[in-house]
Design an enzyme around this catalytic site. Structure first.
Site, PDB file in Angstrom:
ATOM      1  N   ASP A   1       0.922  -1.342  -0.420  1.00 40.64           N
ATOM      2  CA  ASP A   1      -0.071   0.077   0.579  1.00 40.64           C
ATOM      3  C   ASP A   1       1.011   0.996   0.011  1.00 40.64           C
ATOM      4  O   ASP A   1       1.983   1.288   0.062  1.00 40.64           O
ATOM      5  CB  ASP A   1      -0.998  -0.096   1.590  1.00 40.64           C
ATOM      6  CG  ASP A   1      -1.919   1.570   1.460  1.00 40.64           C
ATOM      7  OD1 ASP A   1      -2.508   1.844   0.782  1.00 40.64           O
ATOM      8  OD2 ASP A   1      -2.559   1.336   2.367  1.00 40.64           O
TER       9      ASP A   1
ATOM     10  N   ASP B   1      -0.097   5.021   1.594  1.00 43.26           N
ATOM     11  CA  ASP B   1      -0.386   6.303   2.026  1.00 43.26           C
ATOM     12  C   ASP B   1      -0.120   4.957   3.122  1.00 43.26           C
ATOM     13  O   ASP B   1      -1.015   4.573   3.627  1.00 43.26           O
ATOM     14  CB  ASP B   1      -2.008   6.875   2.257  1.00 43.26           C
ATOM     15  CG  ASP B   1      -1.488   7.516   0.776  1.00 43.26           C
ATOM     16  OD1 ASP B   1      -0.576   8.748   0.123  1.00 43.26           O
ATOM     17  OD2 ASP B   1      -2.517   7.433   0.092  1.00 43.26           O
TER      18      ASP B   1
ATOM     19  N   CYS C   1     -16.177  -0.917 -10.114  1.00 51.58           N
ATOM     20  CA  CYS C   1     -14.416  -0.346 -10.772  1.00 51.58           C
ATOM     21  C   CYS C   1     -13.827  -2.491 -10.485  1.00 51.58           C
ATOM     22  O   CYS C   1     -14.769  -2.747  -9.013  1.00 51.58           O
ATOM     23  CB  CYS C   1     -13.219   0.310 -10.689  1.00 51.58           C
ATOM     24  SG  CYS C   1     -12.815   0.547  -9.099  1.00 51.58           S
TER      25      CYS C   1
HETATM   26 MG   LIG Z   1      -3.160   3.072   3.524  1.00 55.94          MG
HETATM   27 ZN   LIG Z   2     -11.025   1.081  -9.586  1.00 54.64          ZN
END
Ligand SMILES: [Mg+2]
Ligand SMILES: [Zn+2]
Length: 170
Positions: free
Chosen positions: A9, A11, A100
């Site tokens: 990931d 952030d 999505c």
């Molecule tokens: Mg994060």
């Molecule tokens: Zn997406």
């Protein structure tokens, strides 16, 4: 032989999240980017051990209109410069309502990264700072990577010092 990946990931894992009223947000401006110290060396060691490092990040503020796509990409370029061990950034710019296939915990970004680098997902890892980052996506029940929460929102805990020992079964 297939390779192993660590899906990271962004952030809260690579860079400090911006905390407002107890909630964490991605930096909204390039100037606000603070990459965790010592991360580049630690991730380089993982790369040296054969892991492909792929960033998979939800950036729904783009769909929400509060952050520009260009800003997200400029931040990614800066991170890439500081942490050259990272092979690829894969970004979901959508919000939940867009339906999505890429917004975590959906598996689209993992599958895209795995296809690009011939990755064996069963022998790979996901690192995140939220449950939704490391939740095993329903469509990956068979070939799911192991999940880790490497860092919690308000603690500074560089990835490699966790030793990947807090493996979470979900
Ligand atoms: Mg994060
Ligand atoms: Zn997406």
């Amino acid at each position: 032989m297939k390779s192993r990946a660590i899906f990271l990931d962004r952030d809260g894992v690579l860079n400090r999240p911006v905390i407002r009223a107890g909630k964490s947000y991605p930096p909204a401006r390039v100037e606000d980017l603070e990459i965790y110290e010592g991360l580049s060396e630690r991730l380089q060691r993982l790369k040296d051990r054969g892991f492909i490092l792929i960033v998979v990040t939800n950036q729904p503020d783009v769909a929400r209109g509060t952050t520009r796509k260009e800003t997200v990409e400029a931040i990614n370029r800066l991170i890439a410069r500081e942490i050259p061990a990272i092979e690829r950034f894969i970004v979901c710019f959508h919000d939940s309502s867009d339906g999505c296939d890429c917004r975590k915990p959906k598996p689209g970004m993992l599958l895209a990264g795995a296809a690009d680098f011939n990755v064996d997902l069963k022998r790979s890892y996901i690192v995140g700072d939220r449950g939704s980052d490391v939740e095993r996506p329903a469509s990956l029940w068979v070939a799911a990577p192991s999940s880790l929460i490497a860092r919690t929102r308000n603690r500074r805990l560089p990835i490699a010092t966790t030793g990947f020992s807090r493996r979470m079964k979900r």
